[in-house]
Design a protein around this motif. Structure first.
Motif, PDB file in Angstrom:
ATOM      1  N   ALA A  20       0.829  -1.205   0.000  1.00  0.00           N
ATOM      2  CA  ALA A  20       0.000   0.000   0.000  1.00  0.00           C
ATOM      3  C   ALA A  20       0.861   1.252   0.000  1.00  0.00           C
ATOM      4  O   ALA A  20       0.477   2.285  -0.562  1.00  0.00           O
ATOM      5  CB  ALA A  20      -0.927  -0.007   1.204  1.00  0.00           C
ATOM      6  N   HIS A  21       2.026   1.185   0.599  1.00  0.00           N
ATOM      7  CA  HIS A  21       2.914   2.345   0.674  1.00  0.00           C
ATOM      8  C   HIS A  21       3.815   2.477  -0.551  1.00  0.00           C
ATOM      9  O   HIS A  21       4.602   3.415  -0.636  1.00  0.00           O
ATOM     10  CB  HIS A  21       3.772   2.279   1.944  1.00  0.00           C
ATOM     11  N   SER A  22       3.713   1.535  -1.501  1.00  0.00           N
ATOM     12  CA  SER A  22       4.597   1.564  -2.665  1.00  0.00           C
ATOM     13  C   SER A  22       4.208   2.644  -3.666  1.00  0.00           C
ATOM     14  O   SER A  22       5.004   3.010  -4.515  1.00  0.00           O
ATOM     15  CB  SER A  22       4.597   0.200  -3.357  1.00  0.00           C
ATOM     16  N   GLY A  23       2.988   3.128  -3.611  1.00  0.00           N
ATOM     17  CA  GLY A  23       2.545   4.150  -4.557  1.00  0.00           C
ATOM     18  C   GLY A  23       1.863   3.575  -5.786  1.00  0.00           C
ATOM     19  O   GLY A  23       1.271   4.313  -6.572  1.00  0.00           O
ATOM     20  N   ASN A  24       1.913   2.284  -5.976  1.00  0.00           N
ATOM     21  CA  ASN A  24       1.263   1.640  -7.122  1.00  0.00           C
ATOM     22  C   ASN A  24      -0.191   1.351  -6.748  1.00  0.00           C
ATOM     23  O   ASN A  24      -0.454   0.586  -5.820  1.00  0.00           O
ATOM     24  CB  ASN A  24       2.011   0.344  -7.458  1.00  0.00           C
ATOM     25  N   PRO A  25      -1.167   1.947  -7.472  1.00  0.00           N
ATOM     26  CA  PRO A  25      -2.578   1.740  -7.102  1.00  0.00           C
ATOM     27  C   PRO A  25      -3.016   0.278  -7.195  1.00  0.00           C
ATOM     28  O   PRO A  25      -3.846  -0.168  -6.411  1.00  0.00           O
ATOM     29  CB  PRO A  25      -3.359   2.609  -8.074  1.00  0.00           C
ATOM     30  N   PHE A  26      -2.461  -0.447  -8.163  1.00  0.00           N
ATOM     31  CA  PHE A  26      -2.828  -1.863  -8.262  1.00  0.00           C
ATOM     32  C   PHE A  26      -2.363  -2.630  -7.026  1.00  0.00           C
ATOM     33  O   PHE A  26      -3.088  -3.461  -6.496  1.00  0.00           O
ATOM     34  CB  PHE A  26      -2.254  -2.495  -9.532  1.00  0.00           C
ATOM     35  N   LEU A  27      -1.149  -2.344  -6.568  1.00  0.00           N
ATOM     36  CA  LEU A  27      -0.646  -3.025  -5.374  1.00  0.00           C
ATOM     37  C   LEU A  27      -1.471  -2.655  -4.145  1.00  0.00           C
ATOM     38  O   LEU A  27      -1.664  -3.474  -3.244  1.00  0.00           O
ATOM     39  CB  LEU A  27       0.834  -2.721  -5.159  1.00  0.00           C
ATOM     40  N   ALA A  28      -1.955  -1.419  -4.110  1.00  0.00           N
ATOM     41  CA  ALA A  28      -2.842  -1.024  -3.009  1.00  0.00           C
ATOM     42  C   ALA A  28      -4.140  -1.834  -3.059  1.00  0.00           C
ATOM     43  O   ALA A  28      -4.665  -2.264  -2.028  1.00  0.00           O
ATOM     44  CB  ALA A  28      -3.133   0.466  -3.069  1.00  0.00           C
ATOM     45  N   LEU A  29      -4.653  -2.061  -4.275  1.00  0.00           N
ATOM     46  CA  LEU A  29      -5.863  -2.881  -4.441  1.00  0.00           C
ATOM     47  C   LEU A  29      -5.603  -4.321  -3.991  1.00  0.00           C
ATOM     48  O   LEU A  29      -6.435  -4.933  -3.324  1.00  0.00           O
ATOM     49  CB  LEU A  29      -6.324  -2.849  -5.904  1.00  0.00           C
TER      50      LEU A  29
END
Length: 190
Positions: A20-29
């Motif tokens: 979630a902290h990586s900045g990638n919206p897909f990874l946050a999903l």
């Protein structure tokens, strides 16, 4: 019962937090998906534990009822023996007060047998009901075990999306397994 450590969900959540902290919206999903799957897995794991306890309880009740039925049938047989002994004593005593007393005792034991027989049959019926209940809970437990296993696998596979820096196929597979695990859990109660 599930053999998963209670802290496993926290480890998966930690992976999700890093994503979630990586900045990638897909990874946050993916991270949110992992959190949701972990909550569902924990809930279904609790249901699995409840069904295990219910299975054990129903089997214990069946054993108790069967023991009571066995005791009642033993008492029934004792009354039958006493009735027969009083019948023999009445015949051997010949006519008179003793014979009438023995016949009355024989009749009383025969009447007792009827109520004892009814109690024994009731206990046997309760035994059967408890065994059926045990089978129902055991069936649910087995299905819930498969369901929670599917959810744990889906969480692990979803984590691959994070590890592989946004690969989508593990997330799709995880969603499919998560849905399959959830529907399996629902099927346990149908």
């Amino acid at each position: 019962m599930s053999d998963v450590e209670p802290t496993e969900h926290f480890e998966q959540a930690e992976h999700a937090e890093h994503a979630a902290h990586s900045g990638n919206p897909f990874l946050a999903l993916v991270a949110v998906t992992i959190a949701i799957l972990a909550v569902i897995a924990a809930f279904i794991g609790s249901l699995e534990t409840i069904e295990t306890a219910a299975t054990i309880d129903a089997k214990s009740q069946a054993t108790l009822f069967q023991d009571k039925a066995t005791d009642s049938w033993g008492f029934y047989q004792a009354k039958s023996l006493k009735k027969n002994l009083y019948d023999v004593a009445a015949v051997l005593a010949g006519p008179g007060a003793n014979a009438d007393n023995f016949k009355a005792q024989a009749k009383r034991n025969e009447e007792d047998q009827e109520s004892i027989s009814l109690a024994a049959k009731t206990q046997e019926d309760l035994t059967e009901q408890s065994l059926r209940s045990s089978e129902k809970h055991e069936r649910r437990h087995k299905i819930l075990t498969v369901a929670v296993t599917l959810l744990h696998i889906s969480i692990a596979i979803a984590t691959l999306s994070i590890i592989r820096q946004g690969a989508r196929w593990p997330w799709y597979v995880a969603l499919g397994l998560g849905v399959l695990g959830s529907f399996s859990a629902a099927f346990a109660y149908i």
